[in-house]
Design an enzyme around this catalytic site. Structure first.
Site, PDB file in Angstrom:
ATOM      1  N   GLY A  69       0.835  -1.206   0.000  1.00 57.02           N
ATOM      2  CA  GLY A  69       0.000   0.000   0.000  1.00 57.02           C
ATOM      3  C   GLY A  69       0.866   1.251   0.000  1.00 57.02           C
ATOM      4  N   ARG A  83       0.944  -4.908  -5.400  1.00 55.60           N
ATOM      5  CA  ARG A  83       1.067  -6.166  -4.659  1.00 55.60           C
ATOM      6  C   ARG A  83       1.349  -7.189  -5.757  1.00 55.60           C
ATOM      7  NH1 ARG A  83      -0.747  -4.147   0.362  1.00 55.60           N
ATOM      8  NH2 ARG A  83      -2.592  -2.849   0.182  1.00 55.60           N
ATOM      9  N   ASP A 117       5.287  -4.918   6.097  1.00 56.20           N
ATOM     10  CA  ASP A 117       5.942  -6.183   6.461  1.00 56.20           C
ATOM     11  C   ASP A 117       5.892  -7.227   5.339  1.00 56.20           C
ATOM     12  OD1 ASP A 117       3.247  -6.505   6.847  1.00 56.20           O
ATOM     13  OD2 ASP A 117       3.388  -7.144   8.947  1.00 56.20           O
ATOM     14  N   THR A 125       4.049   2.586   5.680  1.00 59.82           N
ATOM     15  CA  THR A 125       2.637   2.186   5.709  1.00 59.82           C
ATOM     16  C   THR A 125       1.880   3.114   6.655  1.00 59.82           C
ATOM     17  OG1 THR A 125       1.069   0.547   6.548  1.00 59.82           O
ATOM     18  CG2 THR A 125       3.313   0.308   7.315  1.00 59.82           C
ATOM     19  N   ASP A 149      -0.408   2.306   8.475  1.00 57.98           N
ATOM     20  CA  ASP A 149      -0.933   1.529   9.616  1.00 57.98           C
ATOM     21  C   ASP A 149      -0.051   1.601  10.879  1.00 57.98           C
ATOM     22  OD1 ASP A 149      -2.832   0.722   7.775  1.00 57.98           O
ATOM     23  OD2 ASP A 149      -1.830  -1.180   7.331  1.00 57.98           O
ATOM     24  N   ASP A 159       2.084  -0.469  11.798  1.00 57.26           N
ATOM     25  CA  ASP A 159       1.942  -1.800  12.404  1.00 57.26           C
ATOM     26  C   ASP A 159       3.218  -2.645  12.305  1.00 57.26           C
ATOM     27  OD1 ASP A 159       1.868  -2.109   9.682  1.00 57.26           O
ATOM     28  OD2 ASP A 159       0.175  -3.504   9.647  1.00 57.26           O
ATOM     29  N   ARG A 197      -5.720  -1.917   8.748  1.00 56.71           N
ATOM     30  CA  ARG A 197      -5.709  -3.369   8.496  1.00 56.71           C
ATOM     31  C   ARG A 197      -6.058  -4.133   9.766  1.00 56.71           C
ATOM     32  NH1 ARG A 197      -2.574  -6.280   4.052  1.00 56.71           N
ATOM     33  NH2 ARG A 197      -1.689  -4.259   3.626  1.00 56.71           N
TER      34      ARG A 197
HETATM   35  P1  ADP Z   1       2.803  -4.487   2.668  1.00 60.00           P
HETATM   36  O1  ADP Z   1       4.220  -4.428   2.249  1.00 60.00           O
HETATM   37  O2  ADP Z   1       2.156  -3.138   2.693  1.00 60.00           O
HETATM   38  O3  ADP Z   1       2.603  -5.275   3.938  1.00 60.00           O
HETATM   39  P2  ADP Z   1       1.763  -6.764   1.136  1.00 60.00           P
HETATM   40  O4  ADP Z   1       1.569  -7.630   2.326  1.00 60.00           O
HETATM   41  O5  ADP Z   1       0.737  -6.775   0.076  1.00 60.00           O
HETATM   42  O6  ADP Z   1       1.966  -5.230   1.509  1.00 60.00           O
HETATM   43  O7  ADP Z   1       3.156  -7.194   0.473  1.00 60.00           O
HETATM   44  C1  ADP Z   1       3.658  -6.487  -0.655  1.00 60.00           C
HETATM   45  C2  ADP Z   1       4.301  -7.451  -1.596  1.00 60.00           C
HETATM   46  O8  ADP Z   1       5.439  -8.066  -0.980  1.00 60.00           O
HETATM   47  C3  ADP Z   1       3.448  -8.623  -2.027  1.00 60.00           C
HETATM   48  O9  ADP Z   1       2.526  -8.302  -3.034  1.00 60.00           O
HETATM   49  C4  ADP Z   1       4.508  -9.585  -2.565  1.00 60.00           C
HETATM   50  O10 ADP Z   1       4.974  -9.186  -3.849  1.00 60.00           O
HETATM   51  C5  ADP Z   1       5.648  -9.348  -1.568  1.00 60.00           C
HETATM   52  N1  ADP Z   1       5.605 -10.414  -0.549  1.00 60.00           N
HETATM   53  C6  ADP Z   1       4.768 -10.520   0.501  1.00 60.00           C
HETATM   54  N2  ADP Z   1       4.986 -11.664   1.190  1.00 60.00           N
HETATM   55  C7  ADP Z   1       5.965 -12.319   0.538  1.00 60.00           C
HETATM   56  C8  ADP Z   1       6.639 -13.561   0.733  1.00 60.00           C
HETATM   57  N3  ADP Z   1       6.348 -14.373   1.765  1.00 60.00           N
HETATM   58  N4  ADP Z   1       7.617 -13.888  -0.149  1.00 60.00           N
HETATM   59  C9  ADP Z   1       7.932 -13.081  -1.176  1.00 60.00           C
HETATM   60  N5  ADP Z   1       7.332 -11.903  -1.414  1.00 60.00           N
HETATM   61  C10 ADP Z   1       6.375 -11.514  -0.572  1.00 60.00           C
HETATM   62  O1  F6P Z   2      -1.751  -1.213   4.678  1.00 59.12           O
HETATM   63  C1  F6P Z   2      -2.325   0.002   4.300  1.00 59.12           C
HETATM   64  C2  F6P Z   2      -3.805  -0.186   4.023  1.00 59.12           C
HETATM   65  O2  F6P Z   2      -4.348   1.069   3.626  1.00 59.12           O
HETATM   66  C3  F6P Z   2      -4.622  -0.782   5.179  1.00 59.12           C
HETATM   67  O3  F6P Z   2      -4.916   0.173   6.164  1.00 59.12           O
HETATM   68  C4  F6P Z   2      -5.798  -1.322   4.448  1.00 59.12           C
HETATM   69  O4  F6P Z   2      -6.365  -2.420   5.159  1.00 59.12           O
HETATM   70  C5  F6P Z   2      -5.225  -1.797   3.140  1.00 59.12           C
HETATM   71  O5  F6P Z   2      -3.987  -1.113   2.966  1.00 59.12           O
HETATM   72  C6  F6P Z   2      -6.094  -1.539   1.944  1.00 59.12           C
HETATM   73  O6  F6P Z   2      -5.481  -2.107   0.851  1.00 59.12           O
HETATM   74  P1  F6P Z   2      -5.909  -1.802  -0.667  1.00 59.12           P
HETATM   75  O7  F6P Z   2      -5.324  -0.473  -1.041  1.00 59.12           O
HETATM   76  O8  F6P Z   2      -5.314  -2.925  -1.425  1.00 59.12           O
HETATM   77  O9  F6P Z   2      -7.403  -1.751  -0.695  1.00 59.12           O
END
Ligand code: ADP
Ligand code: F6P
Length: 319
Positions: A11, A72, A103, A125, A127, A129, A171
């Site tokens: 995000g 993502r 994360d 982020t 959040d 978090d 989230r």
């Molecule tokens: P954020 O970084 O905001 O927590 P996501 O959880 O969607 O957002 O993770 C972002 C991207 O990081 C994912 O779309 C994916 O490409 C990569 N990612 C997440 N988890 C893994 C994993 N276990 N192994 C490899 N890449 C990952």
């Molecule tokens: O992690 C940031 C965040 O805005 C969260 O607060 C929310 O749950 C999520 O991303 C929304 O994701 P998307 O933009 O994919 O709808």
């Protein structure tokens, strides 16, 4: 390292551009070259990689969103995706990468580091978090945006003697809801970290009515959800006309605040210093006002405490 890459992932968050700018300028000041990678890990897989110079990051420090775009990337969670990404890094001479994201993005950074491309994560982020850091880029701007929106809702709630039930993002976490709830003087703050009975919320509203309070704001973290259902319960039990509002993605945009720009700049500088020393598989974070760095695996396994004292302050001051 002679050449590093930078990407934003997951995000978006206000302040990510300030971090990109800081990474590029710091790296160039240290004699490195920098490649921009578009749309997170998708750009690495699709070879959407380009040169960045000191002027290519001019006029972005004040802009929300991310000039590198974000995504993502489910493909990056596969072995084939990671292999393609590593091949493209080699093709462009990328020896290390700064990953700005949450994360999930750090899990990707860990994967790449294990495959021989050292990565350093910057927490980005709204959040807040991420356990290894007190602060994540975007949190302050998002809180201020949410506060401003709720201030507007307060005007109309007051005019109509209504109750406003407002969902804020976060989230699975309630940090945004807690701080926003305090800042708007919410009667109740519902977060996933603390079990709250609706009966207690209703009792509190009824008690305030006896001291002449006529309009109410209830902040609900998205991890608790169902603001429409909560609004119906409150209206039925108290007789107060109640409206539900989901603030949504408005919280993700806008000009970053001072705090977001400054922290982003400091994080970017620190991340590049690590790569310049050949150090990867780390995440930078803020602890008591100082920048620290952590092993990604350790960072991902840390638990972030919820500030119960602050929750209590919110409860007491909103009677
Ligand atoms: P954020 O970084 O905001 O927590 P996501 O959880 O969607 O957002 O993770 C972002 C991207 O990081 C994912 O779309 C994916 O490409 C990569 N990612 C997440 N988890 C893994 C994993 N276990 N192994 C490899 N890449 C990952
Ligand atoms: O992690 C940031 C965040 O805005 C969260 O607060 C929310 O749950 C999520 O991303 C929304 O994701 P998307 O933009 O994919 O709808």
């Amino acid at each position: 390292m002679k050449t590093i890459g930078v990407l934003t992932s997951g995000g978006d968050a206000p302040g990510m551009n300030a971090a990109v700018r800081s990474v590029v300028r710091t790296a160039i000041a240290l004699g490195m070259e920098v490649k921009g990678i578009n749309r997170g890990y998708n750009g690495l897989i699709d070879d959407d990689i380009f040169d960045l110079d000191i002027r290519s990051v001019s006029d972005i420090i004040h802009r929300g969103g991310t000039v590198l775009y974000t995504a993502r990337s489910p493909r990056f969670k596969t072995k084939e995706g990671v292999n393609l990404a590593v091949e493209n890094c080699k093709k462009h001479g990328i020896e290390g990468i700064v990953v700005i994201g949450g994360d999930g993005s750090f899990r990707g950074a860990q994967e790449l580091s294990l495959c021989g491309i050292p990565c350093v994560g910057i927490p980005g982020t709204i959040d807040n978090d991420i356990a290894c850091t007190e602060y994540t880029i975007g949190f302050d701007t998002a809180m201020n945006t949410a506060m401003e929106m709720v201030d507007r809702l307060r005007d109309t709630s007051q005019s109509h003697d209504r109750c406003s039930v407002v969902e804020v993002m976060g989230r699975h976490a309630g940090y945004l809801a807690l701080q926003c709830g305090i800042a708007v003087g919410a009667t109740a703050i519902l977060v996933p970290e603390v079990e709250t009975k609706m009966d207690d919320v209703i009792d509190k509203i009824k008690k305030s009515q006896t001291t002449n309070k006529k309009h109410f704001i209830i902040i609900v973290a998205e991890g608790v959800g169902d603001v429409e259902g909560i609004a119906k319960i409150i209206e039925f039990a108290t007789g107060i006309e109640t409206r539900a509002t989901i603030l949504g993605h408005v919280q993700r945009g806008g000009r970053p605040t001072v705090r977001d720009r400054v922290y982003a700049t400091r994080f970017g500088y620190a991340a590049v210093q690590l790569l310049n020393k050949g150090i990867g598989n780390r995440v930078v974070g803020m602890s008591h006002g100082h920048i620290k760095d952590y092993d990604i695996y350790e960072a991902l396994n840390m638990k972030k405490p919820f500030d119960m004292e602050m929750f209590e302050v919110a409860n007491i001051t909103s009677i």
